[in-house]
Design a protein around this motif. Structure first.
Motif, PDB file in Angstrom:
ATOM      1  N   ARG A  88      -7.535  14.209  -1.834  1.00 29.98           N
ATOM      2  CA  ARG A  88      -7.124  13.211  -0.637  1.00 29.98           C
ATOM      3  C   ARG A  88      -6.277  12.250  -1.882  1.00 29.98           C
ATOM      4  N   ARG A  89      -6.959  11.704  -2.959  1.00 31.15           N
ATOM      5  CA  ARG A  89      -6.410  10.767  -4.457  1.00 31.15           C
ATOM      6  C   ARG A  89      -4.718  11.606  -4.397  1.00 31.15           C
ATOM      7  N   GLY A  90      -4.971  12.827  -4.028  1.00 34.38           N
ATOM      8  CA  GLY A  90      -3.723  13.921  -4.370  1.00 34.38           C
ATOM      9  C   GLY A  90      -2.029  13.148  -3.110  1.00 34.38           C
ATOM     10  N   ASP A  91      -3.184  13.061  -2.483  1.00 36.26           N
ATOM     11  CA  ASP A  91      -2.038  12.590  -0.787  1.00 36.26           C
ATOM     12  C   ASP A  91      -1.180  11.365  -1.750  1.00 36.26           C
ATOM     13  N   ASN A  92      -1.537  10.398  -2.138  1.00 39.86           N
ATOM     14  CA  ASN A  92      -0.926   9.052  -2.208  1.00 39.86           C
ATOM     15  C   ASN A  92       0.050   9.178  -3.238  1.00 39.86           C
ATOM     16  N   ASP A  93      -0.049  10.345  -5.067  1.00 37.23           N
ATOM     17  CA  ASP A  93       0.691  10.130  -5.497  1.00 37.23           C
ATOM     18  C   ASP A  93       1.741  11.255  -4.744  1.00 37.23           C
ATOM     19  N   ALA A  94       1.392  12.063  -3.773  1.00 31.64           N
ATOM     20  CA  ALA A  94       2.701  12.550  -3.013  1.00 31.64           C
ATOM     21  C   ALA A  94       3.497  11.841  -2.101  1.00 31.64           C
ATOM     22  N   ILE A  95       3.248  11.039  -1.500  1.00 30.19           N
ATOM     23  CA  ILE A  95       3.767   9.802  -0.982  1.00 30.19           C
ATOM     24  C   ILE A  95       4.473   9.319  -2.108  1.00 30.19           C
ATOM     25  N   GLN A  96       4.461   8.666  -3.228  1.00 28.84           N
ATOM     26  CA  GLN A  96       5.095   7.918  -3.837  1.00 28.84           C
ATOM     27  C   GLN A  96       6.170   9.075  -4.120  1.00 28.84           C
ATOM     28  N   MET A  97       5.564  10.275  -4.313  1.00 33.25           N
ATOM     29  CA  MET A  97       6.507  10.588  -4.764  1.00 33.25           C
ATOM     30  C   MET A  97       7.137  11.359  -5.056  1.00 33.25           C
ATOM     31  N   ARG A  98       7.332  11.840  -2.899  1.00 30.17           N
ATOM     32  CA  ARG A  98       8.330  11.796  -2.243  1.00 30.17           C
ATOM     33  C   ARG A  98       8.829  10.602  -1.726  1.00 30.17           C
ATOM     34  N   SER A  99       8.787   9.666  -2.288  1.00 24.35           N
ATOM     35  CA  SER A  99       9.580   8.089  -2.421  1.00 24.35           C
ATOM     36  C   SER A  99      10.373   8.265  -3.170  1.00 24.35           C
ATOM     37  N   LEU A 100      10.107   8.354  -4.340  1.00 22.59           N
ATOM     38  CA  LEU A 100      11.679   8.493  -5.418  1.00 22.59           C
ATOM     39  C   LEU A 100      12.369   9.771  -5.749  1.00 22.59           C
ATOM     40  N   ARG A 101      11.278  10.866  -4.684  1.00 20.94           N
ATOM     41  CA  ARG A 101      12.860  11.686  -4.743  1.00 20.94           C
ATOM     42  C   ARG A 101      14.202  11.064  -3.674  1.00 20.94           C
ATOM     43  N   LEU A 102      13.759  10.175  -2.490  1.00 25.35           N
ATOM     44  CA  LEU A 102      14.646  10.184  -2.112  1.00 25.35           C
ATOM     45  C   LEU A 102      14.916   8.413  -2.863  1.00 25.35           C
ATOM     46  N   SER A 103      14.762   8.071  -3.484  1.00 23.44           N
ATOM     47  CA  SER A 103      15.400   6.773  -4.266  1.00 23.44           C
ATOM     48  C   SER A 103      15.905   6.679  -5.405  1.00 23.44           C
TER      49      SER A 103
END
Length: 133
Positions: A88-103
């Motif tokens: 579940r903590r990895g969910d937060n990491d994934a959200i940040q990484m997806r945002s980084l992929r876009l930005s």
């Protein structure tokens, strides 16, 4: 100093306290192994989430690793609970990484490459047998 000798009650209290400390010192290594194994299960769950989403590992790969790790972390009394907490903590990491992929796609690629390499090493290292104490 007052020069007064310690009372018998004070000496008994000190002896009781010393005995308690020695008892805890003997019991703590076992608790330390349990705490350490539970913490390692949680960290592994978080890393597994990352590799599942960004490093091309399949659900079967993750399940196999989880079962191998369970065999190594024999003192983890809450293995599944802590694995899930890490996932579940990895969910937060994934959200940040997806945002980084876009930005910043280039930065994303570098981070994924570095993280996947590091996590691969950590996973292999975590499965190595530990020396007996």
């Amino acid at each position: 100093m007052s020069g007064k000798p310690y009372s018998l009650q004070a000496l008994r209290t000190a002896a009781s306290f010393a005995a308690l400390i020695l008892t805890l010192a003997v019991a703590c290594p076992a608790l330390g192994d349990e705490d350490s194994d539970n913490a390692n299960a949680e960290a592994a769950g978080q890393r597994a989430h990352f590799v599942r989403e960004f490093c091309g590992q399949t659900a079967d790969d993750v399940a196999q690793y989880k079962e191998q790790l369970r065999g190594v972390l024999t003192q983890a009394s809450q293995f599944d609970l802590r694995w899930q907490a890490g996932w579940r903590r990895g969910d937060n990491d994934a959200i940040q990484m997806r945002s980084l992929r876009l930005s910043s796609p280039e930065d994303f690629k570098v981070r994924v490459k570095n993280n996947c390499s590091r996590i691969k090493w950590q996973a292999a290292n975590s499965l190595r047998p530990r020396p007996d104490k």
